[in-house]
Motif scaffolding. Structure first.
Motif, PDB file in Angstrom:
ATOM      1  N   GLU A 577       0.848  -1.190   0.000  1.00 12.41           N
ATOM      2  CA  GLU A 577       0.000   0.000   0.000  1.00 12.41           C
ATOM      3  C   GLU A 577       0.882   1.238   0.000  1.00 12.41           C
ATOM      4  O   GLU A 577       1.983   1.234   0.570  1.00 12.41           O
ATOM      5  CB  GLU A 577      -0.931   0.038   1.230  1.00 12.41           C
ATOM      6  N   ILE A 578       0.372   2.323  -0.623  1.00 12.39           N
ATOM      7  CA  ILE A 578       1.064   3.614  -0.643  1.00 12.39           C
ATOM      8  C   ILE A 578       0.147   4.631   0.025  1.00 12.39           C
ATOM      9  O   ILE A 578      -0.969   4.873  -0.445  1.00 12.39           O
ATOM     10  CB  ILE A 578       1.399   4.059  -2.081  1.00 12.39           C
ATOM     11  N   TRP A 579       0.620   5.210   1.138  1.00 10.32           N
ATOM     12  CA  TRP A 579      -0.159   6.188   1.892  1.00 10.32           C
ATOM     13  C   TRP A 579       0.464   7.565   1.734  1.00 10.32           C
ATOM     14  O   TRP A 579       1.697   7.714   1.675  1.00 10.32           O
ATOM     15  CB  TRP A 579      -0.186   5.850   3.385  1.00 10.32           C
ATOM     16  N   ASP A 580      -0.405   8.580   1.714  1.00  7.20           N
ATOM     17  CA  ASP A 580       0.049   9.967   1.655  1.00  7.20           C
ATOM     18  C   ASP A 580      -0.484  10.677   2.897  1.00  7.20           C
ATOM     19  O   ASP A 580      -1.665  11.015   2.975  1.00  7.20           O
ATOM     20  CB  ASP A 580      -0.475  10.640   0.382  1.00  7.20           C
ATOM     21  N   LEU A 581       0.385  10.871   3.895  1.00 12.64           N
ATOM     22  CA  LEU A 581      -0.023  11.454   5.169  1.00 12.64           C
ATOM     23  C   LEU A 581      -0.066  12.973   5.061  1.00 12.64           C
ATOM     24  O   LEU A 581       0.881  13.601   4.583  1.00 12.64           O
ATOM     25  CB  LEU A 581       0.946  11.037   6.280  1.00 12.64           C
ATOM     26  N   ASP A 582      -1.170  13.556   5.545  1.00  8.88           N
ATOM     27  CA  ASP A 582      -1.387  14.999   5.449  1.00  8.88           C
ATOM     28  C   ASP A 582      -1.123  15.640   6.808  1.00  8.88           C
ATOM     29  O   ASP A 582      -1.841  15.401   7.775  1.00  8.88           O
ATOM     30  CB  ASP A 582      -2.830  15.267   5.002  1.00  8.88           C
ATOM     31  N   TYR A 583      -0.054  16.470   6.887  1.00  8.71           N
ATOM     32  CA  TYR A 583       0.293  17.203   8.105  1.00  8.71           C
ATOM     33  C   TYR A 583      -0.083  18.685   8.001  1.00  8.71           C
ATOM     34  O   TYR A 583       0.535  19.528   8.631  1.00  8.71           O
ATOM     35  CB  TYR A 583       1.784  17.077   8.389  1.00  8.71           C
ATOM     36  N   THR A 584      -1.085  18.986   7.210  1.00 10.27           N
ATOM     37  CA  THR A 584      -1.638  20.329   7.010  1.00 10.27           C
ATOM     38  C   THR A 584      -0.688  21.222   6.215  1.00 10.27           C
ATOM     39  O   THR A 584      -1.049  21.717   5.142  1.00 10.27           O
ATOM     40  CB  THR A 584      -1.992  21.001   8.352  1.00 10.27           C
ATOM     41  N   MET A 585       0.527  21.430   6.716  1.00  7.16           N
ATOM     42  CA  MET A 585       1.477  22.308   6.035  1.00  7.16           C
ATOM     43  C   MET A 585       2.322  21.566   5.011  1.00  7.16           C
ATOM     44  O   MET A 585       2.951  22.195   4.161  1.00  7.16           O
ATOM     45  CB  MET A 585       2.400  22.976   7.069  1.00  7.16           C
ATOM     46  N   PHE A 586       2.349  20.243   5.078  1.00  7.27           N
ATOM     47  CA  PHE A 586       3.101  19.438   4.115  1.00  7.27           C
ATOM     48  C   PHE A 586       2.559  18.024   4.153  1.00  7.27           C
ATOM     49  O   PHE A 586       1.760  17.668   5.020  1.00  7.27           O
ATOM     50  CB  PHE A 586       4.600  19.446   4.428  1.00  7.27           C
ATOM     51  N   ARG A 587       2.999  17.215   3.184  1.00  2.00           N
ATOM     52  CA  ARG A 587       2.547  15.829   3.072  1.00  2.00           C
ATOM     53  C   ARG A 587       3.765  14.919   3.043  1.00  2.00           C
ATOM     54  O   ARG A 587       4.810  15.266   2.495  1.00  2.00           O
ATOM     55  CB  ARG A 587       1.701  15.629   1.812  1.00  2.00           C
ATOM     56  N   ILE A 588       3.619  13.748   3.607  1.00  2.00           N
ATOM     57  CA  ILE A 588       4.714  12.772   3.660  1.00  2.00           C
ATOM     58  C   ILE A 588       4.196  11.441   3.127  1.00  2.00           C
ATOM     59  O   ILE A 588       3.275  10.854   3.707  1.00  2.00           O
ATOM     60  CB  ILE A 588       5.241  12.594   5.097  1.00  2.00           C
ATOM     61  N   PRO A 589       4.782  10.932   2.021  1.00  2.00           N
ATOM     62  CA  PRO A 589       4.379   9.620   1.505  1.00  2.00           C
ATOM     63  C   PRO A 589       5.122   8.508   2.245  1.00  2.00           C
ATOM     64  O   PRO A 589       6.311   8.635   2.567  1.00  2.00           O
ATOM     65  CB  PRO A 589       4.783   9.684   0.038  1.00  2.00           C
ATOM     66  N   VAL A 590       4.410   7.415   2.545  1.00  2.00           N
ATOM     67  CA  VAL A 590       5.014   6.248   3.187  1.00  2.00           C
ATOM     68  C   VAL A 590       4.579   5.000   2.438  1.00  2.00           C
ATOM     69  O   VAL A 590       3.511   4.971   1.814  1.00  2.00           O
ATOM     70  CB  VAL A 590       4.613   6.147   4.672  1.00  2.00           C
ATOM     71  N   PHE A 591       5.435   3.976   2.490  1.00  2.00           N
ATOM     72  CA  PHE A 591       5.141   2.688   1.860  1.00  2.00           C
ATOM     73  C   PHE A 591       4.876   1.648   2.941  1.00  2.00           C
ATOM     74  O   PHE A 591       5.624   1.544   3.925  1.00  2.00           O
ATOM     75  CB  PHE A 591       6.327   2.218   1.000  1.00  2.00           C
ATOM     76  N   LYS A 592       3.806   0.893   2.748  1.00  2.00           N
ATOM     77  CA  LYS A 592       3.536  -0.251   3.601  1.00  2.00           C
ATOM     78  C   LYS A 592       3.966  -1.495   2.832  1.00  2.00           C
ATOM     79  O   LYS A 592       3.480  -1.749   1.725  1.00  2.00           O
ATOM     80  CB  LYS A 592       2.051  -0.336   3.948  1.00  2.00           C
ATOM     81  N   CYS A 593       4.870  -2.277   3.427  1.00  2.00           N
ATOM     82  CA  CYS A 593       5.518  -3.357   2.681  1.00  2.00           C
ATOM     83  C   CYS A 593       5.420  -4.685   3.421  1.00  2.00           C
ATOM     84  O   CYS A 593       5.235  -4.733   4.644  1.00  2.00           O
ATOM     85  CB  CYS A 593       7.002  -3.024   2.445  1.00  2.00           C
TER      86      CYS A 593
END
Length: 695
Positions: A577-593
């Motif tokens: 899965e590929i998640w895109d976390l929203d921290y309001t001022m920026f976004r951080i993509p993470v990989f679930k493996c």
């Protein structure tokens, strides 16, 4: 105009001199002896007086009386026509003394003069109807049991369907019993007295309650309707001693009925008492403190002696829940134990009397020692209540009632005092916290002289949220200057402990955590590489779901190795899965493996190639990595053993050049036995929605 005379006693001199002397009797008033007034003497002077002189057996005069009512029937001519016909219609064939109307007026005059009830008057009409000859005009009742419509407005008694047709037998309005107790007469105790002692059914007998806090004693009369029985002027103030010294089966007093002018025996029944908790114990004879302080639970009272608080605590209310309630199985939130017990049945009055009959009390200076008693039967009772001298007392369902006002006052006082930490009222002190620790409950609330620095951020967030909730429900005038400094208290604590290191804005936003709503993608581009999830890879000929990461981890040679060292280790996995976390001022993509187990899922062959076995997956509790940390790899199935896959990697390639059509550039594929440097966590690419392809 001065109207102060109107409030004076009509028998006083001020009233007669102030009004009657100057104005006299209203000249338009005429004697209306239909309601019982004495007829005036002398010849009549006007038509109104002539109506007053009508004799009931004078048909012509009765007609004149009906004509005098003509003015009242101008809006309903049919009603006047009916009255006129009744004034001329004989009461029965051949009757010369009474018409239908004159007979009814005579009877109504008697009813009003002697105070007959509607029920007794209807019964009289039925008897007279049987006495008179057939075809008499006397109504059988003044009640409208058989009426199909209202005699005044004509509204139908029965409901109407959609076609406006009457539905016979279905009334428009029905008075039903709603199951609520509007008056003590609706209670089982009241009905028990009616059932067992018929002598008390006489409506003139009194049913009382005693309300007391030991002094004074107030008697409440329940014979009055609900809106009167609790009024102050209908309550009687009495002495407790005089009441208790004159108890009999029922209090009987010879009384005089002024209305009916006769003597009768007035009986008084005491239904119950109403008290606060200490007075409950005094009047009932039960103990209201100690291990068996509940007069209802008795020996089954759930109480616990607090070691530090030096008082009894009465909890264990899970017993009163339904047997399948989830609270029964919860331990940490309550007393540390599950509850599968049930409550016992409260003792009846007869069972209580059998228990306390063995108690012999001696009051005054010359007390007689009562000797040793059976502790099991008397530990909840200290004396035999004098109310048991009443023969009926042991049969009542409820003998003593707690005053809800005092319970409400004490409970609210404890809640408010604890929430506001009012000295002398709060129940949450040092001893209370020590008792929690002693019982092994909510140890995080135990007394502490240290500051948990890690909890300060959460504390600050809770403070701000609480203030915002207060703003939602309280008016602006509620928030004076003393409320605002609360938001700065945590900052003062941080300054006091010397935590003055500057914190970057990025780290502050990360500390607040991401949004609870997560964007998920099947395809993502970062650092010039295109990544797919395994689900997308299964549907395509190309492969972009393999990743590797180098991380520092604790390493040991064997289970017996005591020398623990930290070293770099390479992990291989496939993106699920590929998640895109929203921290309001920026976004951080993470990989679930899915990560291959490093212990038995990775090996290096004789040619130096790294092989992985995806049937051996581990690290399921820690499946996420930052997308910026991932290095893209490819897996090629081993021709000799299909269980294993060879790890291959390519040099970093500019993805944009490939998009421009540079597909003929040779890709140099290298094997992957070596470990490179650990990429910086902070060096991820800031990315917006235009960089991602959401499928």
């Amino acid at each position: 105009m001065d109207r102060s005379w109107m409030s004076n006693d009509r028998r006083s001199k001020d009233y007669t001199d102030g009004h009657l002397f100057f104005y006299g009797i209203d000249q338009s008033y005429h004697t209306w002896y239909w309601h019982g007034e004495a007829a005036p003497s002398g010849p009549p002077t006007n038509r109104a007086e002539r109506h007053d002189k009508v004799h009931f057996n004078d048909v012509d005069s009765t007609i004149e009386m009906v004509q005098a009512a003509h003015d009242d029937c101008k809006n309903d001519p049919e009603l006047f026509q009916t009255l006129l016909e009744d004034a001329q219609k004989p009461l029965y064939p051949g009757c010369r003394n009474f018409t239908k109307l004159s007979a009814l007026v005579t009877l109504y005059n008697l009813k009003a003069r002697y105070g007959w009830s509607d029920k007794s008057f209807s019964e009289l009409l039925r008897i007279l109807g049987d006495m008179f000859p057939l075809n008499n005009e006397l109504p059988l009742s003044i009640e409208l049991n058989d009426a199909s419509s209202c005699p005044t407005c004509g509204t139908s008694r029965w409901k109407l369907d959609r076609t406006r047709t009457k539905k016979e037998g279905v009334p428009t309005k029905v008075m039903e019993f709603d199951g609520k107790m509007h008056h003590p007469s609706d209670s089982p105790s009241w009905k028990l007295v009616d059932h067992r002692w018929s002598i008390l059914l006489e409506p003139r007998n009194l049913r009382l309650a005693i309300s007391t806090r030991c002094w004074p004693v107030i008697m409440v009369i329940y014979n009055l309707p609900p809106w009167l029985c609790m009024k102050r002027k209908f309550m009687m103030l009495s002495l407790l001693i005089s009441v208790l010294n004159n108890l009999e089966m029922t209090l009987m007093v010879e009384s005089y009925n002024a209305h009916q002018q006769e003597l009768f025996t007035l009986r008084v029944v005491l239904l119950w008492t109403i008290n606060d908790f200490p007075a409950y114990g005094n009047l009932s004879g039960c103990v209201v403190k100690g291990y068996f302080a509940c007069p209802i639970c008795g020996e089954d009272t759930y109480s616990h002696r607090l070691k530090h608080g030096k008082k009894n605590s009465y909890t264990g209310h899970k017993r009163f829940l339904p047997c399948n309630h989830p609270f029964r199985k919860q331990k940490k939130a309550f007393n540390g134990e599950q509850e599968f017990g049930s409550t016992s049945q409260p003792l009846s009055g007869e069972e209580i009397l059998r228990k306390i009959d063995v108690i012999c009390n001696s009051w005054g200076k010359n007390k007689i020692t009562r000797g040793k008693l059976n502790v099991k039967t008397t530990n909840c009772w200290k004396k035999k209540s004098i109310f048991f001298d009443l023969e009926y007392w042991k049969y009542l369902h409820v003998r003593h009632n707690l005053d809800v006002m005092h319970i409400e006052k004490n409970v609210c006082e404890s809640i408010i005092g604890t929430l506001l930490n009012i000295p002398g009222k709060t129940k949450d002190g040092l001893n209370s916290r020590l008792d929690l620790v002693e019982m092994g409950l909510r140890c995080e609330l135990g007394p502490s002289k240290v500051v948990d620095v890690a909890a300060l951020d959460k504390l600050q967030n809770d403070v701000v949220v609480t203030l915002c909730l207060l703003e939602k429900y309280f008016p602006p005038s509620f928030f004076d200057i003393m409320f605002h400094p609360i938001v700065h208290l945590v900052r003062e604590i941080e300054d006091a402990i010397g935590n003055n290191e500057p914190i970057s804005e990025t780290l502050k936003w990360i500390a607040h955590g991401p949004s609870h709503y997560v964007s998920k993608y099947h395809e993502y581009v970062i650092s010039g590489c295109r990544y797919h999830t395994k689900e997308r890879y299964d549907l395509r000929a190309t492969q972009n779901s393999g990743v590797s990461i180098i991380a520092s981890t604790l390493q040991i040679a064997s289970a017996k190795d005591q020398n623990l060292v930290f070293g770099e280790l390479c992990f291989y996995g496939i993106i699920t899965e590929i998640w895109d976390l929203d921290y309001t001022m920026f976004r951080i993509p993470v990989f679930k493996c899915d990560w291959v187990d490093n212990r038995n899922g990775i090996k290096v062959d004789d040619l130096g190639f790294t092989l992985v076995d995806f049937n051996k997956i581990a690290h399921k509790s820690d499946p996420f990595i930052l997308a910026s940390q991932a290095k893209q790899v490819f897996y090629v199935q081993d021709q000799h053993d299909p269980r294993w896959s060879v790890v291959l990697s390519t040099p970093q390639k500019d993805f944009l050049d490939r998009e421009r059509g540079d597909d003929l550039v040779d890709n140099f594929i290298e094997h992957h036995p070596f470990i490179g440097a650990l990429p910086q966590v902070e060096a991820f690419d800031a990315m917006d929605d235009s960089d991602a392809i959401c499928m």
